[in-house]
Design a protein around this motif. Structure first.
Motif, PDB file in Angstrom:
ATOM      1  N   VAL A 118       0.850  -1.192   0.000  1.00 28.44           N
ATOM      2  CA  VAL A 118       0.000   0.000   0.000  1.00 28.44           C
ATOM      3  C   VAL A 118       0.882   1.236   0.000  1.00 28.44           C
ATOM      4  O   VAL A 118       1.888   1.295   0.716  1.00 28.44           O
ATOM      5  CB  VAL A 118      -0.938   0.022   1.225  1.00 28.44           C
ATOM      6  N   THR A 119       0.518   2.215  -0.815  1.00 24.62           N
ATOM      7  CA  THR A 119       1.228   3.480  -0.851  1.00 24.62           C
ATOM      8  C   THR A 119       0.226   4.583  -1.192  1.00 24.62           C
ATOM      9  O   THR A 119      -0.990   4.367  -1.136  1.00 24.62           O
ATOM     10  CB  THR A 119       2.385   3.429  -1.884  1.00 24.62           C
ATOM     11  N   ASN A 120       0.727   5.770  -1.547  1.00 24.50           N
ATOM     12  CA  ASN A 120      -0.150   6.874  -1.931  1.00 24.50           C
ATOM     13  C   ASN A 120      -0.347   6.922  -3.443  1.00 24.50           C
ATOM     14  O   ASN A 120       0.574   6.604  -4.206  1.00 24.50           O
ATOM     15  CB  ASN A 120       0.418   8.219  -1.481  1.00 24.50           C
ATOM     16  N   ARG A 121      -1.514   7.344  -3.852  1.00 22.58           N
ATOM     17  CA  ARG A 121      -1.805   7.499  -5.277  1.00 22.58           C
ATOM     18  C   ARG A 121      -0.920   8.568  -5.914  1.00 22.58           C
ATOM     19  O   ARG A 121      -0.529   8.456  -7.074  1.00 22.58           O
ATOM     20  CB  ARG A 121      -3.290   7.856  -5.469  1.00 22.58           C
ATOM     21  N   HIS A 122      -0.602   9.625  -5.130  1.00 25.94           N
ATOM     22  CA  HIS A 122       0.237  10.673  -5.718  1.00 25.94           C
ATOM     23  C   HIS A 122       1.685  10.220  -5.900  1.00 25.94           C
ATOM     24  O   HIS A 122       2.467  10.890  -6.569  1.00 25.94           O
ATOM     25  CB  HIS A 122       0.161  11.973  -4.895  1.00 25.94           C
ATOM     26  N   VAL A 123       2.042   9.072  -5.318  1.00 27.57           N
ATOM     27  CA  VAL A 123       3.361   8.481  -5.555  1.00 27.57           C
ATOM     28  C   VAL A 123       3.338   7.669  -6.845  1.00 27.57           C
ATOM     29  O   VAL A 123       4.227   7.794  -7.703  1.00 27.57           O
ATOM     30  CB  VAL A 123       3.799   7.590  -4.371  1.00 27.57           C
ATOM     31  N   THR A 124       2.330   6.834  -7.021  1.00 31.02           N
ATOM     32  CA  THR A 124       2.259   5.936  -8.178  1.00 31.02           C
ATOM     33  C   THR A 124       1.721   6.614  -9.424  1.00 31.02           C
ATOM     34  O   THR A 124       2.082   6.246 -10.542  1.00 31.02           O
ATOM     35  CB  THR A 124       1.363   4.732  -7.875  1.00 31.02           C
ATOM     36  N   GLY A 125       0.834   7.609  -9.239  1.00 36.75           N
ATOM     37  CA  GLY A 125       0.099   8.118 -10.377  1.00 36.75           C
ATOM     38  C   GLY A 125      -0.992   7.133 -10.756  1.00 36.75           C
ATOM     39  O   GLY A 125      -1.247   6.150 -10.043  1.00 36.75           O
ATOM     40  N   THR A 126      -1.620   7.363 -11.874  1.00 36.12           N
ATOM     41  CA  THR A 126      -2.732   6.505 -12.295  1.00 36.12           C
ATOM     42  C   THR A 126      -2.439   5.748 -13.591  1.00 36.12           C
ATOM     43  O   THR A 126      -3.294   5.034 -14.092  1.00 36.12           O
ATOM     44  CB  THR A 126      -4.007   7.347 -12.484  1.00 36.12           C
ATOM     45  N   ASN A 127      -1.251   5.913 -14.116  1.00 36.94           N
ATOM     46  CA  ASN A 127      -0.885   5.259 -15.367  1.00 36.94           C
ATOM     47  C   ASN A 127      -0.203   3.926 -15.085  1.00 36.94           C
ATOM     48  O   ASN A 127       0.928   3.876 -14.601  1.00 36.94           O
ATOM     49  CB  ASN A 127       0.040   6.165 -16.187  1.00 36.94           C
ATOM     50  N   ALA A 128      -0.903   2.859 -15.396  1.00 36.84           N
ATOM     51  CA  ALA A 128      -0.371   1.522 -15.126  1.00 36.84           C
ATOM     52  C   ALA A 128       0.819   1.192 -16.008  1.00 36.84           C
ATOM     53  O   ALA A 128       1.548   0.219 -15.747  1.00 36.84           O
ATOM     54  CB  ALA A 128      -1.463   0.478 -15.303  1.00 36.84           C
ATOM     55  N   ASN A 129       1.050   1.988 -17.069  1.00 42.30           N
ATOM     56  CA  ASN A 129       2.169   1.735 -17.977  1.00 42.30           C
ATOM     57  C   ASN A 129       3.475   2.380 -17.509  1.00 42.30           C
ATOM     58  O   ASN A 129       4.504   2.231 -18.166  1.00 42.30           O
ATOM     59  CB  ASN A 129       1.820   2.232 -19.383  1.00 42.30           C
ATOM     60  N   ALA A 130       3.413   3.106 -16.420  1.00 41.02           N
ATOM     61  CA  ALA A 130       4.639   3.680 -15.871  1.00 41.02           C
ATOM     62  C   ALA A 130       5.553   2.550 -15.371  1.00 41.02           C
ATOM     63  O   ALA A 130       5.121   1.407 -15.185  1.00 41.02           O
ATOM     64  CB  ALA A 130       4.299   4.646 -14.745  1.00 41.02           C
ATOM     65  N   LYS A 131       6.802   2.889 -15.142  1.00 41.30           N
ATOM     66  CA  LYS A 131       7.760   1.883 -14.678  1.00 41.30           C
ATOM     67  C   LYS A 131       7.857   1.942 -13.161  1.00 41.30           C
ATOM     68  O   LYS A 131       8.367   2.904 -12.592  1.00 41.30           O
ATOM     69  CB  LYS A 131       9.130   2.133 -15.307  1.00 41.30           C
ATOM     70  N   PHE A 132       7.375   0.889 -12.508  1.00 39.54           N
ATOM     71  CA  PHE A 132       7.345   0.839 -11.048  1.00 39.54           C
ATOM     72  C   PHE A 132       8.448  -0.091 -10.531  1.00 39.54           C
ATOM     73  O   PHE A 132       8.710  -1.151 -11.106  1.00 39.54           O
ATOM     74  CB  PHE A 132       5.994   0.314 -10.555  1.00 39.54           C
ATOM     75  N   SER A 133       9.042   0.308  -9.415  1.00 40.46           N
ATOM     76  CA  SER A 133      10.020  -0.573  -8.773  1.00 40.46           C
ATOM     77  C   SER A 133       9.993  -0.355  -7.266  1.00 40.46           C
ATOM     78  O   SER A 133       9.696   0.745  -6.785  1.00 40.46           O
ATOM     79  CB  SER A 133      11.432  -0.348  -9.314  1.00 40.46           C
ATOM     80  N   VAL A 134      10.298  -1.416  -6.546  1.00 40.10           N
ATOM     81  CA  VAL A 134      10.383  -1.387  -5.086  1.00 40.10           C
ATOM     82  C   VAL A 134      11.855  -1.494  -4.708  1.00 40.10           C
ATOM     83  O   VAL A 134      12.595  -2.306  -5.286  1.00 40.10           O
ATOM     84  CB  VAL A 134       9.579  -2.554  -4.471  1.00 40.10           C
ATOM     85  N   TYR A 135      12.266  -0.676  -3.761  1.00 43.47           N
ATOM     86  CA  TYR A 135      13.654  -0.673  -3.318  1.00 43.47           C
ATOM     87  C   TYR A 135      13.753  -1.311  -1.935  1.00 43.47           C
ATOM     88  O   TYR A 135      13.035  -0.931  -1.013  1.00 43.47           O
ATOM     89  CB  TYR A 135      14.194   0.758  -3.271  1.00 43.47           C
ATOM     90  N   LEU A 136      14.673  -2.294  -1.804  1.00 44.94           N
ATOM     91  CA  LEU A 136      14.820  -3.039  -0.552  1.00 44.94           C
ATOM     92  C   LEU A 136      16.191  -2.848   0.084  1.00 44.94           C
ATOM     93  O   LEU A 136      16.669  -3.727   0.801  1.00 44.94           O
ATOM     94  CB  LEU A 136      14.574  -4.538  -0.789  1.00 44.94           C
ATOM     95  N   ASP A 137      16.846  -1.734  -0.186  1.00 47.51           N
ATOM     96  CA  ASP A 137      18.160  -1.429   0.371  1.00 47.51           C
ATOM     97  C   ASP A 137      19.250  -2.190  -0.399  1.00 47.51           C
ATOM     98  O   ASP A 137      18.977  -3.151  -1.139  1.00 47.51           O
ATOM     99  CB  ASP A 137      18.224  -1.780   1.866  1.00 47.51           C
ATOM    100  N   ASN A 138      20.473  -1.748  -0.230  1.00 52.49           N
ATOM    101  CA  ASN A 138      21.641  -2.369  -0.861  1.00 52.49           C
ATOM    102  C   ASN A 138      21.494  -2.471  -2.386  1.00 52.49           C
ATOM    103  O   ASN A 138      21.815  -3.502  -2.990  1.00 52.49           O
ATOM    104  CB  ASN A 138      21.883  -3.768  -0.272  1.00 52.49           C
TER     105      ASN A 138
END
Length: 286
Positions: A118-138
């Motif tokens: 779960v995050t904020n919509r203003h972080v992801t935006g509404t375009n599912a075609n954007a490039k999303f990534s999760v950062y786990l340190d290192n």
């Protein structure tokens, strides 16, 4: 101790003074065997008796500190950073950085894990075609996907797969109270340099009603948890936790005001109850 009472007879214009001697009252307490130690635990200020709390066992500063350390470590273990690269054309791209909270984990057939964040919509935006990534340190960036966003509350749900076993946030089901500890975890400013920064404050108001504009431009009344744990740009979507490390909200915005207003500690999180209700169909056990 002496108390004086004035009785005024308006017809005869006479004043009668009655004096009550408090020493007699004190003597009665002594004769009745009143426990003076209990009296010493109470403070009288302007004749108003302060309340005090008795604990079944002594609690030290070290105990509270240790509880905050353990709660913070639990909170950090289920919080991640998020990077979204949005394309505005052939040349123009924008980068959005924020935080997120792992709210569900299931095991894949290949023994990897599928996570919902779960995050904020203003972080992801509404375009599912954007490039999303999760950062786990290192320098560990993992590709992610946008699953759903909400139009009323500033909430979004993303997913990713990983062979790393990560903790899942526990939703707090208890009613919040003014003054209880609030632990904010997120990655402000630069997700690599300040990954999962912890700040600690208190709940200022468990249910603050704020009128705001939803995704469609309609004015709606939304409820937020107001707190004073420091948050900054990049904390958006990160978790707000109680002293036990249970999720109580998703940090969303802070009141800044105009230059010179110098507002401090006016921070707002979407309640975890709202988060669960919004994405309940995804969070239920299969």
């Amino acid at each position: 101790m002496l108390r004086e009472f004035l009785v005024i007879d308006m017809n005869k214009k006479k004043i009668k003074m009655f004096v009550l001697v408090g020493l007699l009252i004190i003597s009665c307490f002594m004769i009745s065997g009143c426990n003076i130690q209990k009296l010493l635990k109470k403070t009288i200020i302007n004749e108003i008796e302060n309340r005090y709390i008795e604990y079944s066992q002594n609690i030290t500063v070290e105990d509270i500190e240790q509880a905050l350390i353990e709660g913070s470590n639990i909170a950090k273990s289920c919080t991640v950073a998020i990077r979204v690269i949005k394309s505005g054309g052939i040349i123009t791209t924008t980068e959005s950085l924020g935080s997120g909270v792992i709210v569900k984990r299931t095991k894949n057939y290949d023994n990897t894990y599928h996570y919902l964040v779960v995050t904020n919509r203003h972080v992801t935006g509404t375009n599912a075609n954007a490039k999303f990534s999760v950062y786990l340190d290192n320098d560990n960036y993992i590709s992610a996907s946008l699953i759903r966003y909400d139009s009323t509350y500033d909430l979004a749900l993303i997913s990713f797969d990983s062979g790393i076993l990560l903790n899942v946030a526990t939703f707090c089901e208890e009613e919040l109270n003014i003054g209880q500890y609030a632990i904010a975890v997120g990655s402000p400013y630069d997700i690599e340099s300040f990954y999962n920064t912890v700040t600690i404050g208190a709940i200022s108001c468990p249910q603050r009603m704020i009128q705001e504009e939803d995704l469609n431009g309609k004015m709606v009344n939304n409820t937020f948890v107001q707190h004073d744990a420091a948050i900054n740009s990049g904390n958006s979507g990160g978790g707000l936790y109680d002293i036990y490390g249970r999720l109580i909200g998703i940090n969303t915005w802070k009141l800044v005001g105009d230059p010179g207003d110098n507002f401090e500690g006016l921070n707002f999180a979407i309640p975890s109850t709202v988060v669960y209700t919004t994405f309940e169909s995804y969070l239920k056990n299969d």
